[in-house]
Design a protein around this motif. Structure first.
Motif, PDB file in Angstrom:
ATOM      1  N   ALA A  61       0.829  -1.203   0.000  1.00  0.00           N
ATOM      2  CA  ALA A  61       0.000   0.000   0.000  1.00  0.00           C
ATOM      3  C   ALA A  61       0.866   1.256   0.000  1.00  0.00           C
ATOM      4  O   ALA A  61       0.574   2.224  -0.717  1.00  0.00           O
ATOM      5  CB  ALA A  61      -0.929  -0.007   1.208  1.00  0.00           C
ATOM      6  N   GLN A  62       1.936   1.247   0.786  1.00  0.00           N
ATOM      7  CA  GLN A  62       2.818   2.408   0.828  1.00  0.00           C
ATOM      8  C   GLN A  62       3.547   2.621  -0.499  1.00  0.00           C
ATOM      9  O   GLN A  62       3.645   3.747  -0.992  1.00  0.00           O
ATOM     10  CB  GLN A  62       3.827   2.238   1.967  1.00  0.00           C
ATOM     11  N   VAL A  63       4.052   1.537  -1.079  1.00  0.00           N
ATOM     12  CA  VAL A  63       4.797   1.645  -2.338  1.00  0.00           C
ATOM     13  C   VAL A  63       3.891   2.164  -3.459  1.00  0.00           C
ATOM     14  O   VAL A  63       4.275   3.065  -4.217  1.00  0.00           O
ATOM     15  CB  VAL A  63       5.414   0.283  -2.723  1.00  0.00           C
ATOM     16  N   THR A  64       2.702   1.615  -3.569  1.00  0.00           N
ATOM     17  CA  THR A  64       1.806   2.049  -4.640  1.00  0.00           C
ATOM     18  C   THR A  64       1.300   3.471  -4.417  1.00  0.00           C
ATOM     19  O   THR A  64       1.147   4.235  -5.373  1.00  0.00           O
ATOM     20  CB  THR A  64       0.624   1.080  -4.795  1.00  0.00           C
ATOM     21  N   ASP A  65       1.053   3.837  -3.179  1.00  0.00           N
ATOM     22  CA  ASP A  65       0.632   5.210  -2.882  1.00  0.00           C
ATOM     23  C   ASP A  65       1.728   6.200  -3.266  1.00  0.00           C
ATOM     24  O   ASP A  65       1.464   7.223  -3.918  1.00  0.00           O
ATOM     25  CB  ASP A  65       0.293   5.333  -1.397  1.00  0.00           C
ATOM     26  N   GLN A  66       2.961   5.908  -2.877  1.00  0.00           N
ATOM     27  CA  GLN A  66       4.072   6.809  -3.187  1.00  0.00           C
ATOM     28  C   GLN A  66       4.356   6.881  -4.684  1.00  0.00           C
ATOM     29  O   GLN A  66       4.808   7.911  -5.192  1.00  0.00           O
ATOM     30  CB  GLN A  66       5.315   6.357  -2.426  1.00  0.00           C
ATOM     31  N   ALA A  67       4.059   5.792  -5.411  1.00  0.00           N
ATOM     32  CA  ALA A  67       4.296   5.776  -6.855  1.00  0.00           C
ATOM     33  C   ALA A  67       3.210   6.532  -7.623  1.00  0.00           C
ATOM     34  O   ALA A  67       3.418   6.868  -8.794  1.00  0.00           O
ATOM     35  CB  ALA A  67       4.369   4.341  -7.362  1.00  0.00           C
ATOM     36  N   GLY A  68       2.066   6.773  -6.995  1.00  0.00           N
ATOM     37  CA  GLY A  68       1.005   7.513  -7.655  1.00  0.00           C
ATOM     38  C   GLY A  68      -0.148   6.671  -8.162  1.00  0.00           C
ATOM     39  O   GLY A  68      -0.937   7.137  -8.984  1.00  0.00           O
ATOM     40  N   PHE A  69      -0.268   5.434  -7.671  1.00  0.00           N
ATOM     41  CA  PHE A  69      -1.409   4.609  -8.053  1.00  0.00           C
ATOM     42  C   PHE A  69      -2.706   5.251  -7.553  1.00  0.00           C
ATOM     43  O   PHE A  69      -2.730   5.894  -6.500  1.00  0.00           O
ATOM     44  CB  PHE A  69      -1.284   3.213  -7.456  1.00  0.00           C
TER      45      PHE A  69
END
Length: 363
Positions: free
Chosen positions: A28-36
């Motif tokens: 969740a953190q990785v995708t949020d930071q990537a802009g998903f």
């Protein structure tokens, strides 16, 4: 085009519940930071490979670790829930997330989950889903009613139901009101009856990929049903799910994908499912190879099923797919177990959001 994440979760069966939970938080953190845009979480009760029986716990915990990404159970299996209780939980959680929430609903497609809940199989589940959601909608309307259906009972208290003193009722309707809550439904097979139902109720469609013909039928089925009820179908609402792996070169992406959790999932779990639902036929037709389903292997998947390659190659494949099917509003990448070697996987997710999606025009 937006990008989303479908956390099925496709985790190796030996993973503990805590490992799956912690991995979910990191994703969740990785995708949020990537802009998903969206993070969707499956609900399954007996499947060791897909072991998240309560997606709302993942959503509540991940909400505090993220800033922008929206969350959805994808999907709550309505025949297995009390509709009145679920209506309140959904509304309350959407308020906790202050709008970073949407809802997925489904009847349940796995025989062992049905057995767990006392059914003989999955055949009666769709009708019960329709019944349950009707009651959920009535609870959200907050108008007094009491109703017993063939399978459920629910109600909402009114002035005549007070216990001798005035009770102040909590407002656990969806954040911003019912009209502000998106509801989404997934389709797997050609001419999906679930997507027909979704179109008739103006719920958003999500297409599980089984070849371009199946994907096109998902849009056509949903759009025709929506128009039959006076709704205007919008391709921006159409989500498609794919397995995606991106690296510097096509060869490196293929090597990494086959060695990753994506390869593990297909080798050990997804092959039997695709054979059961005859999903390889459409994919083989797309490939033009004419191979028998028994000949499908990792190389075939990397070349013809997964969107696997450099950013430029994946962009090209997406444009080719859009030309054949008519386009969509969100590409959703499936989740796989990469706990033991997450760096290549996280790189692929970040490159999808930052290098591929901004350079695609598929509408």
């Amino acid at each position: 085009m937006k990008c989303g994440f479908f956390h099925t979760p496709y985790n190796l069966p030996h993973r503990t519940a805590r490992q799956v939970f912690d991995w979910s938080m990191k994703l969740a953190q990785v995708t949020d930071q990537a802009g998903f845009a969206d993070f969707m979480i499956g609900e399954h009760h007996t499947l060791a490979w897909e072991n998240i029986p309560c997606p709302e716990i993942i959503i509540g915990a991940a909400a505090a670790l993220t800033k922008n990404i929206r969350f959805a159970p994808m999907a709550h299996l309505l025949p297995y829930h009390n509709p009145a209780t679920l209506a309140i939980q959904i509304g309350w959680l959407s308020q906790v997330l202050e709008g970073r929430y949407f809802l997925g609903v489904a009847p349940g497609g796995h025989h062992t989950d049905a057995i767990l809940h006392g059914f003989d199989g999955i055949a009666p589940l769709q009708a019960q889903m329709f019944e349950g959601l009707d009651l959920i909608e009535k609870v959200w309307a907050r108008q007094p009613f009491k109703e017993k259906t063939a399978h459920f009972q629910a109600g909402f208290p009114g002035p005549d139901d007070m216990p001798g003193y005035e009770v102040q009722l909590a407002n656990n309707a969806p954040w911003g009101g019912r009209d502000n809550l998106e509801i989404a439904v997934t389709g797997l097979t050609k001419n999906s009856s679930s997507l027909k139902w979704a179109g008739e109720r103006n719920y958003s469609p999500i297409s599980f990929f089984g070849g371009t013909e199946v994907m096109k039928s998902h849009w056509d089925t949903w759009a025709a049903a929506a128009e039959s009820r006076g709704f205007v179908p919008d391709r921006q609402r159409f989500r498609i799910t794919r397995d995606i792996f991106i690296a510097d070169t096509d060869a490196e992406a293929k090597r990494r994908a086959i060695a990753s959790g994506l390869g593990d999932s297909w080798r050990e779990y997804l092959f039997p499912i695709y054979n059961k639902f005859n999903l390889f036929s459409g994919i083989i037709a797309d490939s033009g190879t004419g191979v028998d389903p028994s000949q499908v292997d990792m190389d075939f998947l990397a070349e013809h099923v997964w969107l696997c390659g450099s950013p430029e190659t994946v962009i090209r494949k997406l444009h080719e797919l859009a030309e054949k099917t008519g386009g969509w509003g969100e590409i959703v990448v499936n989740s796989h177990d990469n706990m033991d070697d997450p760096a290549p996987y996280f790189e692929s997710l970040q490159r999808l959001a930052k290098e591929v999606v901004p350079n695609c025009n598929v509408l």
